[in-house]
Motif scaffolding. Structure first.
Motif, PDB file in Angstrom:
ATOM      1  N   SER A  35      97.117  41.289 -31.366  1.00  0.00           N
ATOM      2  CA  SER A  35      97.235  42.515 -30.582  1.00  0.00           C
ATOM      3  C   SER A  35      96.581  43.711 -31.262  1.00  0.00           C
ATOM      4  O   SER A  35      96.358  44.726 -30.623  1.00  0.00           O
ATOM      5  CB  SER A  35      98.694  42.823 -30.270  1.00  0.00           C
ATOM      6  OG  SER A  35      99.397  43.134 -31.450  1.00  0.00           O
ATOM      7  N   THR A  38      90.922  45.498 -30.683  1.00  0.00           N
ATOM      8  CA  THR A  38      90.596  46.528 -29.701  1.00  0.00           C
ATOM      9  C   THR A  38      90.504  45.927 -28.301  1.00  0.00           C
ATOM     10  O   THR A  38      89.788  44.952 -28.086  1.00  0.00           O
ATOM     11  CB  THR A  38      89.253  47.194 -30.051  1.00  0.00           C
ATOM     12  OG1 THR A  38      89.338  47.714 -31.366  1.00  0.00           O
ATOM     13  CG2 THR A  38      88.915  48.286 -29.067  1.00  0.00           C
ATOM     14  N   GLY A  39      91.266  46.495 -27.379  1.00  0.00           N
ATOM     15  CA  GLY A  39      91.211  46.064 -25.992  1.00  0.00           C
ATOM     16  C   GLY A  39      92.051  44.854 -25.649  1.00  0.00           C
ATOM     17  O   GLY A  39      92.147  44.464 -24.496  1.00  0.00           O
ATOM     18  N   TYR A  40      92.682  44.242 -26.646  1.00  0.00           N
ATOM     19  CA  TYR A  40      93.460  43.028 -26.395  1.00  0.00           C
ATOM     20  C   TYR A  40      94.629  43.298 -25.449  1.00  0.00           C
ATOM     21  O   TYR A  40      94.846  42.562 -24.498  1.00  0.00           O
ATOM     22  CB  TYR A  40      93.971  42.446 -27.713  1.00  0.00           C
ATOM     23  CG  TYR A  40      94.755  41.167 -27.547  1.00  0.00           C
ATOM     24  CD1 TYR A  40      94.110  39.958 -27.347  1.00  0.00           C
ATOM     25  CD2 TYR A  40      96.144  41.168 -27.583  1.00  0.00           C
ATOM     26  CE1 TYR A  40      94.823  38.788 -27.192  1.00  0.00           C
ATOM     27  CE2 TYR A  40      96.870  40.010 -27.426  1.00  0.00           C
ATOM     28  CZ  TYR A  40      96.199  38.818 -27.235  1.00  0.00           C
ATOM     29  OH  TYR A  40      96.906  37.669 -27.066  1.00  0.00           O
ATOM     30  N   ASP A  41      95.371  44.372 -25.708  1.00  0.00           N
ATOM     31  CA  ASP A  41      96.533  44.685 -24.857  1.00  0.00           C
ATOM     32  C   ASP A  41      96.118  44.924 -23.411  1.00  0.00           C
ATOM     33  O   ASP A  41      96.780  44.448 -22.481  1.00  0.00           O
ATOM     34  CB  ASP A  41      97.290  45.909 -25.384  1.00  0.00           C
ATOM     35  CG  ASP A  41      98.046  45.610 -26.667  1.00  0.00           C
ATOM     36  OD1 ASP A  41      98.426  44.434 -26.871  1.00  0.00           O
ATOM     37  OD2 ASP A  41      98.255  46.547 -27.453  1.00  0.00           O
ATOM     38  N   GLU A  42      95.013  45.630 -23.227  1.00  0.00           N
ATOM     39  CA  GLU A  42      94.532  45.904 -21.874  1.00  0.00           C
ATOM     40  C   GLU A  42      94.124  44.601 -21.180  1.00  0.00           C
ATOM     41  O   GLU A  42      94.369  44.420 -19.987  1.00  0.00           O
ATOM     42  CB  GLU A  42      93.348  46.873 -21.899  1.00  0.00           C
ATOM     43  CG  GLU A  42      93.708  48.273 -22.324  1.00  0.00           C
ATOM     44  CD  GLU A  42      93.802  48.441 -23.838  1.00  0.00           C
ATOM     45  OE1 GLU A  42      93.399  47.516 -24.585  1.00  0.00           O
ATOM     46  OE2 GLU A  42      94.295  49.491 -24.281  1.00  0.00           O
ATOM     47  N   GLU A  43      93.507  43.715 -21.918  1.00  0.00           N
ATOM     48  CA  GLU A  43      93.087  42.431 -21.343  1.00  0.00           C
ATOM     49  C   GLU A  43      94.301  41.603 -20.934  1.00  0.00           C
ATOM     50  O   GLU A  43      94.324  40.995 -19.864  1.00  0.00           O
ATOM     51  CB  GLU A  43      92.231  41.664 -22.349  1.00  0.00           C
ATOM     52  CG  GLU A  43      91.602  40.418 -21.792  1.00  0.00           C
ATOM     53  CD  GLU A  43      90.572  40.698 -20.711  1.00  0.00           C
ATOM     54  OE1 GLU A  43      90.378  39.814 -19.860  1.00  0.00           O
ATOM     55  OE2 GLU A  43      89.966  41.790 -20.706  1.00  0.00           O
ATOM     56  N   ILE A  44      95.326  41.584 -21.763  1.00  0.00           N
ATOM     57  CA  ILE A  44      96.557  40.848 -21.449  1.00  0.00           C
ATOM     58  C   ILE A  44      97.206  41.428 -20.196  1.00  0.00           C
ATOM     59  O   ILE A  44      97.652  40.694 -19.310  1.00  0.00           O
ATOM     60  CB  ILE A  44      97.553  40.890 -22.638  1.00  0.00           C
ATOM     61  CG1 ILE A  44      96.988  40.113 -23.826  1.00  0.00           C
ATOM     62  CG2 ILE A  44      98.918  40.365 -22.243  1.00  0.00           C
ATOM     63  CD1 ILE A  44      96.775  38.638 -23.568  1.00  0.00           C
ATOM     64  N   GLU A  45      97.242  42.735 -20.108  1.00  0.00           N
ATOM     65  CA  GLU A  45      97.828  43.377 -18.921  1.00  0.00           C
ATOM     66  C   GLU A  45      97.037  43.028 -17.662  1.00  0.00           C
ATOM     67  O   GLU A  45      97.613  42.782 -16.603  1.00  0.00           O
ATOM     68  CB  GLU A  45      97.875  44.890 -19.110  1.00  0.00           C
ATOM     69  CG  GLU A  45      98.906  45.327 -20.123  1.00  0.00           C
ATOM     70  CD  GLU A  45      98.830  46.804 -20.453  1.00  0.00           C
ATOM     71  OE1 GLU A  45      98.092  47.550 -19.779  1.00  0.00           O
ATOM     72  OE2 GLU A  45      99.524  47.223 -21.397  1.00  0.00           O
ATOM     73  N   GLU A  46      95.720  42.992 -17.783  1.00  0.00           N
ATOM     74  CA  GLU A  46      94.885  42.652 -16.629  1.00  0.00           C
ATOM     75  C   GLU A  46      95.100  41.210 -16.195  1.00  0.00           C
ATOM     76  O   GLU A  46      95.213  40.907 -15.013  1.00  0.00           O
ATOM     77  CB  GLU A  46      93.404  42.907 -16.955  1.00  0.00           C
ATOM     78  CG  GLU A  46      92.455  42.542 -15.849  1.00  0.00           C
ATOM     79  CD  GLU A  46      92.620  43.385 -14.582  1.00  0.00           C
ATOM     80  OE1 GLU A  46      91.964  43.044 -13.576  1.00  0.00           O
ATOM     81  OE2 GLU A  46      93.390  44.368 -14.576  1.00  0.00           O
ATOM     82  N   VAL A  47      95.189  40.301 -17.149  1.00  0.00           N
ATOM     83  CA  VAL A  47      95.439  38.893 -16.823  1.00  0.00           C
ATOM     84  C   VAL A  47      96.806  38.759 -16.152  1.00  0.00           C
ATOM     85  O   VAL A  47      96.950  38.046 -15.159  1.00  0.00           O
ATOM     86  CB  VAL A  47      95.341  38.009 -18.087  1.00  0.00           C
ATOM     87  CG1 VAL A  47      95.855  36.608 -17.818  1.00  0.00           C
ATOM     88  CG2 VAL A  47      93.903  37.964 -18.594  1.00  0.00           C
ATOM     89  N   ARG A  49      98.382  41.046 -14.455  1.00  0.00           N
ATOM     90  CA  ARG A  49      98.272  41.638 -13.116  1.00  0.00           C
ATOM     91  C   ARG A  49      97.617  40.656 -12.150  1.00  0.00           C
ATOM     92  O   ARG A  49      98.100  40.457 -11.044  1.00  0.00           O
ATOM     93  CB  ARG A  49      97.453  42.930 -13.183  1.00  0.00           C
ATOM     94  CG  ARG A  49      97.379  43.688 -11.864  1.00  0.00           C
ATOM     95  CD  ARG A  49      96.426  44.859 -11.932  1.00  0.00           C
ATOM     96  NE  ARG A  49      95.041  44.451 -12.038  1.00  0.00           N
ATOM     97  CZ  ARG A  49      94.287  43.982 -11.026  1.00  0.00           C
ATOM     98  NH1 ARG A  49      94.811  43.849  -9.828  1.00  0.00           N
ATOM     99  NH2 ARG A  49      93.026  43.649 -11.207  1.00  0.00           N
TER     100      ARG A  49
END
Length: 55
Positions: A35, A38-47, A49
């Motif tokens: 986590s 960079t950008g990992y949390d956003e990617e997890i949230e997108e997946v 969603r």
């Protein structure tokens, strides 16, 4: 030349009799150490969603 996995390619997926399958949340927790990327949390949230919108 034969495929080196020819003997196992059509076998069914193993399902453990001893351990129940992990939930997606439990599987995701294995990667918590990543986590900091960079950008990992956003990617997890997108997946998440996208997966929730499929239901």
């Amino acid at each position: 030349m034969k495929n080196k996995y020819e003997d196992i390619i059509d076998l069914s997926h193993h399902i453990s009799k001893r351990h129940s399958q992990m939930s997606l949340e439990e599987r995701a927790a294995q990667f918590a150490a990543f986590s900091v990327l960079t950008g990992y949390d956003e990617e997890i949230e997108e997946v998440a969603r996208l997966r929730n919108s499929e239901k």
